[in-house]
Design a protein around this motif. Structure first.
Motif, PDB file in Angstrom:
ATOM      1  N   ARG A   1      64.482 -50.660   8.290  1.00  0.00           N
ATOM      2  CA  ARG A   1      63.957 -51.986   8.273  1.00  0.00           C
ATOM      3  C   ARG A   1      62.684 -51.920   9.221  1.00  0.00           C
ATOM      4  O   ARG A   1      61.555 -52.737   8.999  1.00  0.00           O
ATOM      5  CB  ARG A   1      64.963 -53.081   8.941  1.00  0.00           C
ATOM      6  CG  ARG A   1      65.965 -53.092   7.837  1.00  0.00           C
ATOM      7  CD  ARG A   1      66.771 -54.182   8.165  1.00  0.00           C
ATOM      8  NE  ARG A   1      68.216 -53.961   7.549  1.00  0.00           N
ATOM      9  CZ  ARG A   1      68.697 -54.547   6.291  1.00  0.00           C
ATOM     10  NH1 ARG A   1      67.702 -55.322   5.802  1.00  0.00           N
ATOM     11  NH2 ARG A   1      69.759 -54.322   6.119  1.00  0.00           N
TER      12      ARG A   1
ATOM     13  N   ALA B   1      60.103 -49.902   9.065  1.00  0.00           N
ATOM     14  CA  ALA B   1      59.002 -49.778   8.466  1.00  0.00           C
ATOM     15  C   ALA B   1      58.500 -51.057   7.673  1.00  0.00           C
ATOM     16  O   ALA B   1      57.415 -51.089   7.378  1.00  0.00           O
ATOM     17  CB  ALA B   1      59.488 -48.833   7.277  1.00  0.00           C
TER      18      ALA B   1
ATOM     19  N   PHE C   1      56.047 -53.213  10.426  1.00  0.00           N
ATOM     20  CA  PHE C   1      54.857 -52.714  10.975  1.00  0.00           C
ATOM     21  C   PHE C   1      54.018 -52.167   9.776  1.00  0.00           C
ATOM     22  O   PHE C   1      54.347 -51.596   8.882  1.00  0.00           O
ATOM     23  CB  PHE C   1      54.916 -51.509  12.166  1.00  0.00           C
ATOM     24  CG  PHE C   1      55.668 -52.169  13.226  1.00  0.00           C
ATOM     25  CD1 PHE C   1      54.923 -53.015  14.175  1.00  0.00           C
ATOM     26  CD2 PHE C   1      56.905 -51.533  13.306  1.00  0.00           C
ATOM     27  CE1 PHE C   1      55.969 -53.254  15.305  1.00  0.00           C
ATOM     28  CE2 PHE C   1      57.698 -52.053  14.533  1.00  0.00           C
ATOM     29  CZ  PHE C   1      57.134 -53.092  15.526  1.00  0.00           C
ATOM     30  N   ASP C   2      52.690 -52.045   9.740  1.00  0.00           N
ATOM     31  CA  ASP C   2      51.919 -51.558   8.775  1.00  0.00           C
ATOM     32  C   ASP C   2      51.170 -50.292   9.255  1.00  0.00           C
ATOM     33  O   ASP C   2      50.732 -49.527   8.408  1.00  0.00           O
ATOM     34  CB  ASP C   2      50.922 -52.482   8.234  1.00  0.00           C
ATOM     35  CG  ASP C   2      50.352 -53.417   9.237  1.00  0.00           C
ATOM     36  OD1 ASP C   2      50.516 -54.820   8.690  1.00  0.00           O
ATOM     37  OD2 ASP C   2      49.887 -52.984   9.916  1.00  0.00           O
TER      38      ASP C   2
ATOM     39  N   VAL D   1      51.799 -46.746   9.946  1.00  0.00           N
ATOM     40  CA  VAL D   1      52.605 -45.571   9.905  1.00  0.00           C
ATOM     41  C   VAL D   1      53.017 -44.751  11.072  1.00  0.00           C
ATOM     42  O   VAL D   1      54.097 -44.414  11.405  1.00  0.00           O
ATOM     43  CB  VAL D   1      52.369 -44.736   8.633  1.00  0.00           C
ATOM     44  CG1 VAL D   1      51.369 -43.887   8.951  1.00  0.00           C
ATOM     45  CG2 VAL D   1      53.651 -44.043   7.936  1.00  0.00           C
TER      46      VAL D   1
ATOM     47  N   VAL E   1      55.495 -46.981  13.089  1.00  0.00           N
ATOM     48  CA  VAL E   1      56.760 -46.622  12.501  1.00  0.00           C
ATOM     49  C   VAL E   1      57.597 -45.223  13.002  1.00  0.00           C
ATOM     50  O   VAL E   1      58.456 -45.550  13.581  1.00  0.00           O
ATOM     51  CB  VAL E   1      56.795 -46.769  10.837  1.00  0.00           C
ATOM     52  CG1 VAL E   1      58.103 -46.376  10.448  1.00  0.00           C
ATOM     53  CG2 VAL E   1      56.257 -48.271  10.576  1.00  0.00           C
ATOM     54  N   ARG E   2      56.494 -44.415  12.780  1.00  0.00           N
ATOM     55  CA  ARG E   2      57.052 -43.046  13.448  1.00  0.00           C
ATOM     56  C   ARG E   2      57.622 -43.041  14.822  1.00  0.00           C
ATOM     57  O   ARG E   2      58.428 -42.567  15.123  1.00  0.00           O
ATOM     58  CB  ARG E   2      55.780 -42.084  13.284  1.00  0.00           C
ATOM     59  CG  ARG E   2      56.381 -40.539  12.777  1.00  0.00           C
ATOM     60  CD  ARG E   2      55.288 -39.742  12.777  1.00  0.00           C
ATOM     61  NE  ARG E   2      55.430 -38.998  14.094  1.00  0.00           N
ATOM     62  CZ  ARG E   2      56.373 -38.255  14.542  1.00  0.00           C
ATOM     63  NH1 ARG E   2      56.821 -37.741  13.665  1.00  0.00           N
ATOM     64  NH2 ARG E   2      56.145 -37.702  15.914  1.00  0.00           N
TER      65      ARG E   2
END
Lengths: 333, 333
Positions: free
Chosen positions: A233, A235, A238-239, A241, A244-245
DNA sequence: GTTAGCACTCGGTACACTCGAGTGCTAAGC
DNA sequence: GCTTAGCACTCGAGTGTACCGAGTGCTAAC
């Protein structure tokens, strides 16, 4: 400290931004009925709030976005209580009414529940295995020189360690003797406080017994006692990437997660916001935590990790209720 | 089938695209020394390859990128063997030389190893618990009506199930009798083939014993027997956050992952590419799998999940070597 | 069959322009 | 003195145009 008007304006900004993820302008705020002034007045207040560090502008001619400090004030002073919907509460109740089975599975499911409730990643740290008393200990030979020590605890947790029996194969009788000896010693006690082994007279037996006790009591606990649910979730939160990583990488390191939650709790917080979290990769995240108690003693933690732009009222309520029910559930069994 | 020139052009496109993630044009390919023709000739061949479905153009006036079919041909006919660097091999060897301890932990670490080697997400499915023979069974009362059945297997796995003792508290002696009875029945056998319980004469004891056996043998195996490592690396493989989310959601559902790997293996494949994977969310992913064998029998699977634009030679080599060493390691212990 | 040459396509970039959201400031009003 | 209407100003986002260049497909020559 902020006067009432500034507070309600700040609140409006935070709520609006959490809702829309867009910078909030003075006009929109002036429409909020708690703020009974014109947009011009709002603008004046906004610039003060910005000067004092509660808000920032991504660029001139854009609306404002809360800073960590702005969220902090919101959480500390402006968060309404009991922001949980009836069906959410019902879901929690149903879960704890119907859940059963092994502790680990239950904690794992709890993390998924919490993640499902909030739409953020959820973390559950289990009670330390040492807290429970030993119900049974057994030593089972797996290979000529390797045995498995298995301790069954009163809370349903099973601790196991492989034990090296030493250079020369010990006889089955020796192993059995050691097993019985350790069992006699540990059953009824906690693994945290194993007491001292009384020698049996046979050095080989004593040697094995000592190894078993040492293995079982050395807790590499933290590593295995944490359950992360709904990491995917993140992911959706946030936009970038790259962000997210970074977040996922943290969540994969169970030790780091446990330490993080402990840290936040130790600082006496129930929410850590952005930089307060203390990890570069989580600079855009907030962490909400609550300990849960079994028989009046805090034994574990539940928490969620989400974007700083988090629905704090719901998140706090969900974490609070789940931690409370989890504690109660564990107390019953 | 493709003639040599088409094959080497296709190969050049795939390798270049895997390397750069950019559409590949005829000029670049003409520079590759295996392709000893001009860019114009390459263009002719490219348009044939496109017509036959091995390549696509994202738009006119762009280079080509491989389709699933293109990757498939590459993997089946163009992948050089032994693409693993010496230090990678060393890393695998070191890991299996030094690893020890409980099976679950080891499998978990293996998934991290494989993920670290390839930079993709890795999956390890453990040997079915039924494959091992039971070394010990024990029934421990946790609460008035709940007991925990614990079976220790020859491979170091501990299976546990909580067992409802029935409406009225059974006496300790009954539980002990049931425990002994089940132990006598199961020890030395496999959980997959528990045999038939011989009645003891006491209905309560028999009832408990039956429940224990039923609990222990009903494998909700798949759920707990799969280890996913390095899921966060998926975030580095795609730049659409939506894609990342989809992939992570799949990887979180252990049951789905197990089924997926089984499917691929059942189809006799070691690589599934894009749509072949069979999951909408993994349409941009490839899956590389290999079974591992213990004493000549395939008992589990290792695999990786990465983008279709995957470094197939290395990935295949890493999966192959890890599965082989894992099998060997498990055979030894 | 191969290749040089060339017209053509089309995405990406740069630039100018407009639009509008939003600000800060000022001066008038309560 | 605080509030607010009004307004000039800023600046990002969106749009249209032009241009460049990568890359193609085709043709004609080798």
């Amino acid at each position: 400290m902020l006067d009432d008007r500034k507070a309600s304006i700040l609140r409006a900004v935070v709520e609006e931004y959490i809702e829309t993820a867009q910078p909030v302008g003075s006009a929109r705020i002036a429409q909020v009925k708690e703020v009974n002034v014109s947009s011009a007045t709002v603008r004046n207040e906004l610039s003060v709030l910005e000067r004092e560090g509660y808000l920032v502008q991504p660029h001139t001619s854009a609306g404002r976005i809360p800073t960590d400090k702005g969220y902090r004030f919101f959480v500390d002073h402006l968060t309404p209580n009991g922001g949980l919907q009836a069906n959410q509460r019902q879901r929690i109740r149903d879960f704890f009414d119907t859940t059963h089975g092994a502790l680990e599975q239950m904690l794992h499911d709890t993390s998924r529940l919490l993640s499902g409730l909030t739409d953020y990643a959820a973390v559950v740290v289990g009670p330390p295995h040492e807290a429970a008393t030993v119900r049974s200990v057994q030593l089972v030979v797996l290979a000529p020189r390797v045995a498995l020590a298995v301790a069954i605890l009163s809370n349903g947790v099973v601790e196991k360690r492989s034990v090296d029996l030493g250079s020369e194969p010990a006889g089955d009788d020796r192993v059995a003797a050691a097993s019985a000896h350790v069992a006699a010693q540990l059953v009824g006690r906690s693994l945290a406080d194993p007491g001292r082994l009384t020698p049996t007279g046979d050095p080989v037996t004593d040697d094995i017994a000592a190894k078993v006790v040492a293995g079982l009591t050395s807790g590499h606990d933290d590593e295995e006692n944490v359950f992360v649910g709904g990491a995917s979730r993140m992911a959706a939160s946030f936009d970038a990437v790259e962000t997210v990583r970074g977040v996922l990488t943290i969540l994969e390191q169970q030790y780091v997660v446990v330490t993080l939650l402990k840290d936040v709790l130790d600082r006496g917080l129930s929410v850590a916001i952005g930089a307060e979290v203390g990890l570069e990769s989580l600079a855009e995240c907030s962490v909400v935590v609550a300990p849960y108690e079994v028989e009046g003693e805090a034994v574990g933690t539940v928490g969620i990790v989400g974007p700083t732009r988090m629905k704090y009222p719901q998140a706090l309520a969900a974490v609070a209720l789940v931690s409370q029910r989890l504690g109660r559930h564990l107390s019953e069994s």
